[in-house]
Design an enzyme around this catalytic site. Structure first.
Site, short mmCIF file in Angstrom:
data_model
loop_
_atom_site.label_atom_id
_atom_site.label_comp_id
_atom_site.label_asym_id
_atom_site.label_seq_id
_atom_site.Cartn_x
_atom_site.Cartn_y
_atom_site.Cartn_z
N SER A 1 0.80 -1.22 0.00
CA SER A 1 0.00 0.00 0.00
C SER A 1 0.84 1.28 0.00
CB SER A 1 -0.92 0.02 1.23
OG SER A 1 -0.16 0.13 2.41
N THR B 1 -1.42 3.04 3.54
CA THR B 1 -0.81 4.37 3.68
C THR B 1 0.04 4.45 4.95
OG1 THR B 1 -2.78 5.37 2.65
CG2 THR B 1 -1.32 6.87 3.84
N THR C 1 1.70 7.00 -0.06
CA THR C 1 0.84 5.86 -0.37
C THR C 1 0.89 5.52 -1.86
OG1 THR C 1 -1.42 5.00 -0.10
CG2 THR C 1 -1.23 7.25 -0.86
N ARG D 1 -6.75 8.43 -10.50
CA ARG D 1 -7.36 8.69 -9.19
C ARG D 1 -6.30 9.14 -8.18
NH1 ARG D 1 -6.68 6.77 -3.65
NH2 ARG D 1 -8.69 6.81 -2.63
N THR E 1 -5.55 7.97 7.47
CA THR E 1 -5.40 6.76 6.68
C THR E 1 -6.79 6.22 6.37
OG1 THR E 1 -4.43 4.53 6.65
CG2 THR E 1 -5.24 5.32 8.76
N GLY E 2 -6.89 5.40 5.34
CA GLY E 2 -8.19 4.84 4.99
C GLY E 2 -8.67 5.35 3.65
N1 GLY Z 1 -5.58 6.94 2.07
C1 GLY Z 1 -4.98 6.63 0.87
C2 GLY Z 1 -5.84 6.72 -0.30
O1 GLY Z 1 -7.06 6.66 -0.20
O2 GLY Z 1 -5.31 6.82 -1.39
#
Ligand code: GLY
Length: 327
Positions: A84, A187, A205, A215, A238-239
């Site tokens: 990640s 992340t 990340t 994106r 994070t998330g």
């Molecule tokens: N938190 C990392 C992402 O959504 O890209």
């Protein structure tokens, strides 16, 4: 240290879902929030343990808090077991790995890169944007060209062995459907305070696995994935990035602390806001960390499973965050 992770998810507006903690390589301690301490480094998930170690070593070796938060997350950016963060992360749906990163100090200086390819250390590129350009953010090909101009080597554009295996599995259906994240994290966000009360943060990340090409998540968005203000404190996230961007999560936490909330209260309020502003919340995981200028800390998540690493000059421990929903 991180283990293999599977991360899938959903439709375009999709949500991220994380299965609570498996494969923890470090002893956990109960969540607790001690009185303020400085210096202090906090970072997301169990990959924060080795990252904190590097950050604290940099700080105690005479580096600045900015040097420390850069050095810390560079460890994660190179962790081949981590899917990640860094170029070994899971790719987008076209099979291309694109990276996002941000760095900020408490005087308002900040730099970010997004949708960048072939750069091993996007956090260092973000720092270059901060220090060598009049801008805050460079993206895509522009970020890559800037990297070349600054002497960053371009890495070969091939998936890491672990990412290639996961991508081949995903391509069998090529659907955005919830994939169980056995590693329970994504992340790395890191925030820190030095013994003089100077704050800095970093966030890096490879973003949501199998995302649409182009994106960008919360991590390189100042105020969403990271915000730092020496007058108040720092926060990182994070998330699922979309859910965090919608509420300017890290900025919100710092502003709540400015208004008098403790770091813990501010993180809990941000989660409450995130829940209010996002649909399908049962499928969305997000977590926040905060430090105020006294060195007090807070952490909170939407769902169970979020943990973070907290390092002082004498201890580096993994702590389970509390969450809005419980098992
Ligand atoms: N938190 C990392 C992402 O959504 O890209």
């Amino acid at each position: 240290m991180s283990q293999r992770r599977k991360f899938i998810k959903q439709s375009l507006m999709g949500s991220a879902f994380f299965i609570p903690g498996l494969n923890q390589a470090f002893a956990r301690v109960p969540t607790e929030f001690s009185a303020g301490q400085k210096p202090l480094i906090l970072s997301t998930w169990n990959h924060g343990i080795p990252a904190n170690e590097a950050a604290m070593a940099k700080l105690t070796g005479g580096g600045s808090i900015l040097d420390a938060v850069e050095a810390g997350v560079k460890v994660t950016e190179l962790d081949l077991d981590n899917l990640s963060v860094g170029l070994q992360g899971l790719p987008d749906r076209e099979g291309i790995t694109t990276l996002d990163a941000s760095i900020m100090t408490g005087d308002g200086s900040c730099g970010t890169v997004a949708f960048v390819r072939q750069i091993k250390h996007p956090i260092s590129l973000a720092r270059m944007v901060m220090e060598k350009t009049p801008h805050v953010m460079l993206v895509g090909e522009g970020a890559r060209q800037f990297a070349i101009s600054q002497g960053f080597p371009l890495e070969e554009e091939i998936l890491s062995p672990n990412a290639a295996i996961e991508y081949q599995k995903w391509k069998v259906t090529s659907q955005y459907k919830p994939i169980i994240n056995i590693e329970n994290h994504d992340t790395i966000g890191m925030i820190g305070i030095d013994s003089n009360g100077k704050l800095a943060g970093s966030c890096t990340t490879s973003g949501l696995a199998y995302k649409m090409h182009g994106r960008v998540g919360d991590s390189p968005i100042i105020g969403a994935g990271l915000f730092v203000d020496d007058e108040v404190g720092a926060a990182t996230a994070t998330g699922l990035g979309e859910s965090i961007i919608r509420i300017c999560g890290s900025f919100l936490i710092v502003e709540l602390m400015r208004q008098g909330r403790t770091p813990q209260e501010a993180c809990e309020e941000a989660v409450k806001r995130l829940i209010a502003k996002n649909k399908n919340i049962k499928d969305i995981q997000a977590g926040f960390l905060a430090i105020n200028k006294e060195g007090e800390t807070g952490a909170f998540a939407v769902h169970p499973g979020f943990n973070f690493a907290k390092a002082t000059s004498s201890k580096n421990e993994l702590i389970d965050s509390r969450s809005h929903f419980t098992l």
